[in-house]
Design a protein around this motif. Sequence first.
Motif, PDB file in Angstrom:
ATOM      1  N   LYS A 390      -9.252  45.379 -16.429  1.00 30.81           N
ATOM      2  CA  LYS A 390      -9.466  44.913 -16.677  1.00 30.81           C
ATOM      3  C   LYS A 390      -9.034  44.154 -17.902  1.00 30.81           C
ATOM      4  O   LYS A 390      -9.604  43.152 -18.521  1.00 30.81           O
ATOM      5  N   THR A 393      -7.997  40.538 -17.262  1.00 29.72           N
ATOM      6  CA  THR A 393      -9.290  39.708 -16.766  1.00 29.72           C
ATOM      7  C   THR A 393      -9.927  39.217 -18.140  1.00 29.72           C
ATOM      8  O   THR A 393      -9.895  38.257 -18.468  1.00 29.72           O
ATOM      9  N   ASN A 394     -10.316  40.581 -18.719  1.00 26.03           N
ATOM     10  CA  ASN A 394     -11.204  40.873 -20.240  1.00 26.03           C
ATOM     11  C   ASN A 394     -10.296  39.959 -21.500  1.00 26.03           C
ATOM     12  O   ASN A 394     -10.902  39.476 -22.107  1.00 26.03           O
ATOM     13  N   ASP A 395      -9.133  40.547 -21.769  1.00 27.22           N
ATOM     14  CA  ASP A 395      -8.555  40.594 -22.925  1.00 27.22           C
ATOM     15  C   ASP A 395      -7.746  39.641 -22.771  1.00 27.22           C
ATOM     16  O   ASP A 395      -7.223  38.911 -23.665  1.00 27.22           O
ATOM     17  N   LEU A 398     -10.104  35.532 -19.971  1.00 20.93           N
ATOM     18  CA  LEU A 398     -11.318  35.207 -20.228  1.00 20.93           C
ATOM     19  C   LEU A 398     -11.158  34.744 -22.080  1.00 20.93           C
ATOM     20  O   LEU A 398     -11.702  34.108 -21.795  1.00 20.93           O
ATOM     21  N   HIS A 399     -11.053  35.897 -22.112  1.00 25.36           N
ATOM     22  CA  HIS A 399     -10.980  35.342 -23.557  1.00 25.36           C
ATOM     23  C   HIS A 399      -9.782  34.678 -24.508  1.00 25.36           C
ATOM     24  O   HIS A 399     -10.363  33.554 -24.968  1.00 25.36           O
ATOM     25  N   ASP A 402     -10.937  31.200 -22.567  1.00 25.61           N
ATOM     26  CA  ASP A 402     -12.479  30.917 -23.701  1.00 25.61           C
ATOM     27  C   ASP A 402     -12.011  30.274 -24.727  1.00 25.61           C
ATOM     28  O   ASP A 402     -12.927  28.858 -25.222  1.00 25.61           O
ATOM     29  N   GLN A 612      -6.727  37.112  -9.098  1.00 27.89           N
ATOM     30  CA  GLN A 612      -7.561  38.281  -9.499  1.00 27.89           C
ATOM     31  C   GLN A 612      -7.287  39.007  -8.241  1.00 27.89           C
ATOM     32  O   GLN A 612      -8.052  39.183  -7.813  1.00 27.89           O
ATOM     33  N   ASP A 620     -19.345  37.380 -12.163  1.00 25.86           N
ATOM     34  CA  ASP A 620     -18.491  36.514 -12.194  1.00 25.86           C
ATOM     35  C   ASP A 620     -18.946  35.059 -11.951  1.00 25.86           C
ATOM     36  O   ASP A 620     -17.572  33.997 -11.761  1.00 25.86           O
TER      37      ASP A 620
END
Length: 832
Positions: A390, A393-395, A398-399, A402, A612, A620
């Motif tokens: 998590k 992937t997210n922090d 993805l972040h 972006d 990932q 996703d």
Amino acid sequence: MSIKIQEALAKKFQSHNVIFWYDERDELKESFDELVIEGVEKCHIQRNEFEIKHKITSNTSDSKFLVYSNQPKPKPNENWLLDLELAYHIFYTDQEAIILQELGLEYSFKELAAKHILFFKSKERVDKLKELLGKGDSHNDIRYKMVAVTLNTDYVNLNTFIHAHGTAFSNGNERLQRDLERYELSEFYWTEIGNKFNYKSDAPSIYDFLLEAFSDNFNLKEKSKLSKETRLLLSLWKDTIMYRDGFDQISTQITEDLQIENVLNTLPLEKAVTDELFKLTDKKIIHDLVQRLIANEISNDALQNFIKQREHTFWYEPHFKSFYESVSYASHLQSEIKQLKVDFKSLEDGLQQYTSKLYQIDYLYRKFILNYRKTNQDSILSDLAEKIEKLYTNDWLLHYNDKWQLVIDSLKSWSVKDSFSQRQFFKKHVQPYIDKKQRVFVIISDALRYECGVELTELLIKENRYESEIEGTITSLPSYTQLGMASLLPHENLAIKEGTDQVLVDNLNSIGVTARSKILSENTDARCTAILAEDFMKFKANTTGRDFVKQYDVIYIYHNHIDDTGDDTTSQDKVFEAVETELSFIKDVLKKIYNMNGYNMIVTADHGFLYQHKILEESDFTTVDVKGEVDKMNRRFILGKDLSGSNALKAFTHKELGLTSEGNALIPKSINRLKVKGSGSKFIHGGASLQEIVTPVIKVNIKRQDTTAQVEIDIIKSTDKITTNLLAVSFIQTNVVSDAILERKIKASIVAEDGTLLSDQFTYTFDIKEENQRQREVKNRFQLTAQASGKYKNQRVKLLLEEPMDRANKWRVYKEYYYTLNISFTNDFDEF
């Protein structure tokens, strides 16, 4: 028997002129009669003592005399030949005497031979004992050596006996104990153990003794029953290759019998980290580290220090290395992501930030997943793995992709003329070698992304005489193989062949080594060729290899292991293992080149990748309604003509991408994946994420002089006397680990000048990068044996530092520091 007697007597006559032989049981008269030894006169005592005495005492020749009696030996006051017997030698022929004569021992050892007579029934045992015996051996020495033969040990010392005995017991072999009893050595053996280790039992057994030893050293009891010598006993057992499996098995059995799990449940992590007797302890430590990490209750520095303490413990390497490294990389990764505060200003700025620091996050994730998989994805790490997925992937992915996408969206065209562009690779990196008339080898590893290149660079720097430097480059877009491979060739123009994803280099086909070899030759004035790495490695370096190399100035070598593994849906989970294999393979290729007299090498890649490990969810994937003529579509790019799509895609024309062909490309934004049937989803490339478009250019040169050295280790020595049986030593790593200064592993112990080990051993790898010298100090307390205050008191001893020998399971002396032992007798008491 007569042959043995003849040999024994002949040997004795080499050093004696007169030998008396009493055959008290009258068993060997016939052997005496048959006996013939040159230069020896036989005399048979038959009430003719005065005659024999006169013959011997009046002898003026070189004759020697054998005086035989088949009667009981007379009492001293009745023995007319007593003075001669005392002056010369008496030969015995009882069973014990025969044994002693064969061993070369005096008749004074008769009781020893009689007590252990069954031991001497075997010629094999006797022969082994003869090899061990030395001049001046005492009764105790001989019994020790008999125990060594019985237990079949290479060394004659009590610690080794216990290691062998314990290992045999752990394997269900009780023969050693039975043999000790059979040969009447058991009482001696257990007396010695009792004296050295303070072990007392009415019915001693190896398991009972070891149970107490483990218990004492695990601090299960407030007061130890045994002496502190057991600490060294167990420490040495773990370090002994021949018997370490036995330690493992005994420890496992004792874990159950002492209910160690219940104790560990209440033991704080800070105390558990000092134990290495039980495998269960490592499980406890790993569990606690994982829980603290998940709950954010431990700093990265503290966690790394705990793991460092376990690095050279018994169970670390064979059982738990991957567990500890998983936790270590997870902690590093979490720490790095928490500290992130990044914005991107331009393509070049993104390249600079990623190659200077941000790549480390992808590296740490790769190493975490790699080690997590080595543990067979053990459930003890499952919650941590979920958290790391998590976070990553997210922090991170993805972040920050972006944020990176804002730069991509602002671009009107893709950079192909800037010096950091992959399209400039040949002009910037290869052409200078041609201009200087130096041969150069270019190794192109498909999908070797930048962070993998950094690891390769660091591995090469540690290789003596290798000089290696790395810089990052931005690939062509889309970041797929055909375009990346074409970009690395000398060219003026690149174009995508109409209706396909194939790339033309100055209107020439660029697929395959034959086509690329042709482009290299036609687009340069140099002698160039291309070859697959597998074919290159088949050459014999000193013959066919050198003959091949002489023909060319530029040699492109292609290898496709990472991309091949990741692109296959059945093997994509193994892509990080493929990276490890590839780094090792590239090192082998570089060594092969060097052996072919090649000194200039460049390692690079066509593109990077995103990966990932978790199974992606439906959310996703991006569903887009693409209009136009689609020629090629995969997870990360679409090629065709007159293409248009949603805001989830960034559009470029071929001209904007630096291509001379007509058409356009659509790139999913950030890390989005397109829904495409049949293709893998974990391993992807083709898009504009930093992980996909930043690739390494690694320049490698081989030097004729050394390029590396190891850190130096010294100690802070406040005194040259040891006055207690605990010696505290501060080790100092005098310089900092860097690219050219490598770590050093040492093993330290207190040793007598005759080589006897007088303490436990301390093993540590000095790899500290801190500038402050106080932070490069490592402390250890050595437990000295009872011999230090006994046999070796007031003698000079040394703190011996050893380092491992390359390619051998042996150690060599690194440094020595001398002390004088002056331990008071009061220090021999464990408690008072």
